[in-house]
Design a protein around this motif. Structure first.
Motif, PDB file in Angstrom:
ATOM      1  N   PHE A  38       0.833  -1.199   0.000  1.00 28.53           N
ATOM      2  CA  PHE A  38       0.000   0.000   0.000  1.00 28.53           C
ATOM      3  C   PHE A  38       0.870   1.252   0.000  1.00 28.53           C
ATOM      4  O   PHE A  38       0.638   2.189  -0.757  1.00 28.53           O
ATOM      5  N   GLY A  39       1.882   1.231   0.854  1.00 29.20           N
ATOM      6  CA  GLY A  39       2.767   2.387   0.934  1.00 29.20           C
ATOM      7  C   GLY A  39       3.548   2.606  -0.350  1.00 29.20           C
ATOM      8  O   GLY A  39       3.815   3.734  -0.742  1.00 29.20           O
ATOM      9  N   GLY A  71       2.759   2.292  -3.486  1.00 31.43           N
ATOM     10  CA  GLY A  71       2.117   3.054  -4.551  1.00 31.43           C
ATOM     11  C   GLY A  71       1.388   4.298  -4.077  1.00 31.43           C
ATOM     12  O   GLY A  71       0.844   5.042  -4.887  1.00 31.43           O
ATOM     13  N   LEU A  72       1.375   4.505  -2.740  1.00 28.51           N
ATOM     14  CA  LEU A  72       0.551   5.579  -2.183  1.00 28.51           C
ATOM     15  C   LEU A  72       0.915   6.946  -2.753  1.00 28.51           C
ATOM     16  O   LEU A  72       0.050   7.716  -3.184  1.00 28.51           O
ATOM     17  N   GLU A 104       2.471   7.706  -5.485  1.00 28.37           N
ATOM     18  CA  GLU A 104       2.144   7.794  -6.905  1.00 28.37           C
ATOM     19  C   GLU A 104       0.640   8.038  -7.109  1.00 28.37           C
ATOM     20  O   GLU A 104       0.224   8.833  -7.949  1.00 28.37           O
ATOM     21  N   MET A 105      -0.171   7.373  -6.273  1.00 27.41           N
ATOM     22  CA  MET A 105      -1.606   7.552  -6.420  1.00 27.41           C
ATOM     23  C   MET A 105      -2.023   8.975  -6.045  1.00 27.41           C
ATOM     24  O   MET A 105      -2.813   9.609  -6.741  1.00 27.41           O
ATOM     25  N   GLN A 122      -1.180  11.318  -8.819  1.00 24.84           N
ATOM     26  CA  GLN A 122      -2.179  11.255  -9.898  1.00 24.84           C
ATOM     27  C   GLN A 122      -3.442  12.039  -9.540  1.00 24.84           C
ATOM     28  O   GLN A 122      -3.942  12.827 -10.338  1.00 24.84           O
ATOM     29  N   LEU A 123      -3.927  11.790  -8.311  1.00 30.15           N
ATOM     30  CA  LEU A 123      -5.148  12.475  -7.884  1.00 30.15           C
ATOM     31  C   LEU A 123      -4.951  13.977  -7.902  1.00 30.15           C
ATOM     32  O   LEU A 123      -5.830  14.723  -8.346  1.00 30.15           O
ATOM     33  N   TRP A 138      -4.842  15.394 -11.435  1.00 29.49           N
ATOM     34  CA  TRP A 138      -6.203  15.419 -11.984  1.00 29.49           C
ATOM     35  C   TRP A 138      -7.009  16.574 -11.400  1.00 29.49           C
ATOM     36  O   TRP A 138      -7.683  17.321 -12.091  1.00 29.49           O
ATOM     37  N   ASN A 145      -8.358  19.622 -13.715  1.00 29.98           N
ATOM     38  CA  ASN A 145      -9.787  19.665 -14.015  1.00 29.98           C
ATOM     39  C   ASN A 145     -10.594  20.579 -13.113  1.00 29.98           C
ATOM     40  O   ASN A 145     -11.616  21.096 -13.514  1.00 29.98           O
ATOM     41  N   PRO A 197       9.102   9.696  -5.678  1.00 30.79           N
ATOM     42  CA  PRO A 197       9.362   8.402  -5.029  1.00 30.79           C
ATOM     43  C   PRO A 197      10.808   8.261  -4.551  1.00 30.79           C
ATOM     44  O   PRO A 197      11.101   7.455  -3.668  1.00 30.79           O
ATOM     45  N   MET A 255       2.416  -2.100  -9.332  1.00 27.68           N
ATOM     46  CA  MET A 255       1.361  -1.816  -8.366  1.00 27.68           C
ATOM     47  C   MET A 255       0.057  -2.512  -8.769  1.00 27.68           C
ATOM     48  O   MET A 255      -0.625  -3.122  -7.934  1.00 27.68           O
ATOM     49  N   TYR A 293      -6.316   1.507  -6.562  1.00 26.66           N
ATOM     50  CA  TYR A 293      -6.301   1.685  -5.105  1.00 26.66           C
ATOM     51  C   TYR A 293      -7.686   1.532  -4.503  1.00 26.66           C
ATOM     52  O   TYR A 293      -7.839   0.969  -3.433  1.00 26.66           O
TER      53      TYR A 293
END
Lengths: 243, 361, 289
Positions: free
Chosen positions: B121-122, B124-125, B127-128, B131-132, B135, B139, B238, C226, C271
């Motif tokens: 979980f950590g 990719g956290l 990176e996620m 992305q958010l 976005w 937008n 990262p 991932m 996720y």
């Protein structure tokens, strides 16, 4: 005397194997209850269910009248139920006294300040003749010393029900006497002891009551001399043709 | 471990005195150093806090956290987003709250289950979240990057980071003298035993994870004014997670000060690599890390401790230099072990080859 | 565009994720190595296909006959040289997981950095079978359909091997119970190395297919690692059919998200699914409880 710990109709299955099948059990303060049976009869699983190491599929456990069936392991420790393990489990890189201190700090009842926990832990180790080994790690202790440290860890949490899983096995004759007197002294100070044991001399000498398990079920219960004469028990231990 | 050693109050005073002196000296550095020296010290100090905070959690629990850059980035980007709306210190406070909340949610979700889930979980956290945020900015707010222009210069950043470092060391030091610290050590060794001494294992893990993440978030927040322009790709890098793990492993996790030892060598190395071989940076860093994992599992601390033990050990020459000579003489004057002669030796060999024929004595 | 077409698009993508996850599952489920550098092999294979196509005009599908065996060999070597010492040193499975995570984390940066030096950080794209194809009344890009079909063939082949051959049975035994497998005469080290190598080979196959219809750069590895992790956890560790189903789910979810919300949120979708699994079924959607 009123029962302190009561378990009713406990069952646990692992896949298709029913390890414990509707077993009930009760134990009072100061009593030593023997739990015997052949290997694989479900004694350790029953202990795990009571201690909270595993959850039962069915049945209820009451401690001092309070239902603890749903409580996780650590909360049962704080409700004064503790245990030792058949194979000693001790943190490998911590000293004996540190392990016992953790028990003192997180155990039942009033919180002990950190600075005093060391003295309390040392006292417990002293009672079990381990004061000189207090700073040793697991691999620096003999088998018997490890078993005693584990008992000290359990006692550190101030239990009133203590589940001992083959705590006396593997001891020599003189060590057995010492071990038995330790168990006796636990009962004498009012702790309810459940003793899973294969050493029959100890069971006869210590237990006021014995419960026999076979294939996950309770097959006999009563005073040791009586139960151990029971034909069914002999059959369970020795097989049909010998009975 | 039992109680405290009180016979040398002067020793404790000495230790505290020298630590205070060290902190005062470090605090005076901005006025003694060049601009380049100061910017070097800012990155040392920031990584020092990150690494020691990382070790607060990962040291005792032995769960490798790869989420450092997520918290660092959250701290930095929260400040960047809010700087036009409120005073700087208020943004710090909000960032701290966001970081703690994120750590709490992540911890509650993943630390209850096997350690593997937490690590993944950590991983990719960051990176996620990046992305958010990209976005969201494209937008919803139609901004790509934010300016942080506040009167909060390198000296101030450095002094704040130093303060944070003092706090993180103090927390780590106190933890070794507290219930929770001992519980975490037991958890790292054997969770079953931890439960059996009455420790609420998931709670203890989440608690220390939140504390550790708050230090990381605060570091990110303090570093925001250092860079005038911040976008999500910059904040959620990262490489930060990676460098922190390398530093901690290089330093060693057995001692509180261990991870700190890894910070300076690695920052010097990074600076060198980035100026001399900018393209090779990530490759060489990866190789350095693999060398540490394979050949230095206890880090620099381990080396130092081994060296210290070797120095403290009495030299094995109690009998003086004559000892070996006596041994050698004894060896030479020992009778040759052939009491049964060559025939005996042949007989022995024969018995071995043909075990069924009993050798006659 | 009707929803059904979006879903079909998602299935096509999901078939690829399933392939990616099956490779990861071989490495994690059988060889017990958590390979954080897994996606880097996928990325490398994508670049290999790109260069072979643009320089020599090699058909990517044919190029797989070169890159897949190469990846197999490289991964076998990595297991032998880098993972075996860790496997020897580790006393428990948790310890092995921890150490391999660290080692492959380092490897990730080495490979990614090397790829950046060799290929620059730019996005790459090549046009292979870009023309539209009408199927069942919907229009798809031909390269996507081909990628899906190829992924399907490879995945079926892997499943057949695992299910019906001696080698496959040994692999599954190893996944379920390494100690028991050893007792019945399975050479754990050798088989783990082969499983790890097969996993790497699948990553290379997936990377080649990805390169035919998506643009890529040296940094895409982490995202695929991932996603592979998420799919494997959703489908259950060591469960190949679970990986297939979970991969398809992820593909569809992602396609729906990029149609209704934004195409830049793919990792967030992964996720979200991961979170649902964590909260509802920590042992995986199809795992045995």
């Amino acid at each position: 005397m009123a029962a302190l710990l009561e378990a009713e109709g406990l069952s646990k299955a692992f896949g298709g194997l029913v390890a414990v099948n509707g077993v009930s059990l009760s134990v009072s303060p100061g009593e030593v209850l023997g739990l015997i049976g052949p290997n694989g009869s479900g004694k350790t699983t029953l202990l795990n269910l009571i201690a909270g190491t595993t959850r039962p599929d069915a049945g209820a456990i009451r401690m001092d009248g309070e239902d603890v069936t749903r409580l996780p392991n650590h909360l049962r420790v704080r409700r004064r139920i503790n245990r030792t393990f058949q194979l000693v489990r001790m943190p490998a890189n911590l000293s004996a006294i540190e392990t016992v201190m953790a028990g003192v700090l997180y155990g039942a009842g009033e919180r002990v300040p950190f600075k005093e926990a060391g003295y309390v832990a040392a006292g417990l180790l002293g009672e079990l003749n381990l004061l000189l080994k207090a700073d040793r790690r697991l691999d620096q202790l003999t088998y018997i010393e490890q078993k005693r440290v584990e008992l000290a860890r359990a006692l550190a949490t101030r239990p009133s029900v203590l589940l001992l899983d083959e705590w006396l096995s593997g001891l020599g004759a003189s060590e057995l006497d010492g071990g038995m007197s330790v168990v006796w002294s636990l009962a004498a100070r009012g702790i309810a002891v459940v003793l899973v044991e294969h050493v029959m001399t100890a069971v006869r000498a210590l237990c006021g009551r014995v419960m026999v398990m076979n294939a996950g079920a309770k097959i006999a219960e009563g005073p040791p001399e009586e139960v151990l004469r029971n034909a069914e028990v002999i059959r369970a231990y020795l097989g049909d043709e010998d009975a | 471990m039992v109680g405290e050693d009180k016979p040398f109050p002067t020793r404790a005073a000495l230790a505290i005195g020298s630590l205070v002196t060290l902190v005062v000296l470090l605090a005076a550095l901005p006025w003694l150093l060049s601009d380049y020296g100061l910017s070097f010290m800012v990155s040392v100090m920031s990584y020092l806090v990150l690494t020691v905070a990382w070790a607060l959690f990962s040291g005792p629990t032995r769960l490798v956290s790869l989420a450092t850059s997520a918290f660092f980035g959250v701290g930095m980007y929260t400040v960047a987003m809010l700087i036009k709306l409120m005073p700087l210190y208020a943004t710090f406070a909000v960032a701290l709250g966001v970081g703690a909340l994120l750590a709490g949610v992540v911890g509650v979700l993943t630390l209850r289950i096997a350690g593997m889930f937490f690590v993944i979980f950590g991983f990719g956290l960051s990176e996620m979240i990046r992305q958010l945020m990209v976005w969201w900015e494209i937008n919803k707010t139609h901004t790509m990057g934010r300016y942080v222009f506040v009167p909060f210069d390198a000296t101030l950043i450095y002094e704040h980071l130093l303060g944070l470092a003092v706090i993180v060391f103090f927390v780590g030091w106190q933890l070794r003298r507290a219930r929770l610290g001992l519980a975490l050590m037991v958890i790292g060794e054997d969770e079953t035993v931890a439960r059996q001494v009455g420790v609420n294992v998931p709670f203890a893990k989440v608690a220390i994870f939140v504390v550790s993440a708050m230090f990381m978030t605060m570091t990110g927040a303090l570093m925001a004014p250092r860079y005038g322009f911040i976008n999500p790709n910059f904040a959620f890098n990262p490489l930060v997670s990676f460098q922190v793990v390398i530093m901690a492993f290089l330093g060693g996790l057995q001692r509180l000060w261990g991870p700190a030892l890894g910070v300076i060598p690695l920052i010097i190395l990074s600076e060198l690599l980035q100026t001399e071989f900018p393209f090779w940076f990530s490759v060489l860093l990866g190789i350095v890390f693999m060398v540490i994992v394979y050949f230095l599992p206890r880090g620099v601390t381990g080396l130092i401790e081994d060296g210290w033990k070797a120095l403290g050990r009495p030299l094995e020459l109690q009998r003086g230099l004559t000892g070996p000579l006596v041994d050698a003489w004894g060896w030479m004057s020992r009778p040759i072990i052939l009491p049964r002669g060559i025939a005996g030796a042949i007989e022995d060999v024969w018995v071995k080859i043909a075990p069924q024929t009993k050798g006659r004595r | 565009m009707p929803v059904i077409e979006v879903i079909f698009g998602g299935v096509i993508l999901g078939g690829l994720y399933a392939l990616v996850a099956m490779g990861f599952n071989l490495q994690y489920g059988v060889a017990r190595i958590v390979n954080l550098a897994y996606g880097e092999f996928l990325m490398t294979a994508a670049f290999a296909a790109f260069w072979m196509f643009t320089l020599f005009g090699v058909n990517p599908i044919l190029g797989m006959f070169l890159s897949v065996p190469a990846a197999f060999g490289a991964n076998w070597l990595i297991y032998r040289v880098l993972m075996t010492p860790l496997a020897r040193r580790a006393r428990t499975r948790d310890q092995l997981e921890g150490e391999t995570i660290l080692a492959t984390f380092g490897l990730l940066f080495v490979l990614r950095g090397a790829a950046t030096i060799a290929f620059t950080a730019n996005d790459r794209y090549y046009d292979y079978l870009g023309e539209p194809l009408r199927l069942l009344g919907f229009t798809f890009a031909a390269n996507r359909v081909l990628a899906f079909a190829t992924a399907g063939v490879i995945a079926t082949a892997v499943w057949v091997v695992l299910q019906f051959t001696r080698f496959g049975v040994a692999l599954r035994a190893l996944a379920i119970d390494p100690v028991g497998a050893q007792l019945v005469g399975v050479d754990v080290r050798r088989l783990s190395a082969l499983a790890f190598a097969c996993g790497g080979a699948l990553a290379a196959a997936a990377g080649t297919l990805v390169s035919t219809f998506l643009s890529f750069n040296p940094a895409i590895g982490i995202e695929f690692t991932m996603k592979a992790l998420v799919v494997v956890i959703m489908g259950g560790i060591g469960n190949m059919l679970g990986s297939l189903a979970a991969g398809l789910m992820l593909g569809v979810a992602e396609a729906l998200c990029s149609y209704y919300v934004d195409s830049g949120l793919t990792l967030a979708v992964a996720y979200a699914l991961f979170l649902i699994v964590l909260v509802v079924r920590p042992r995986g959607l199809f795992g045995t409880a």
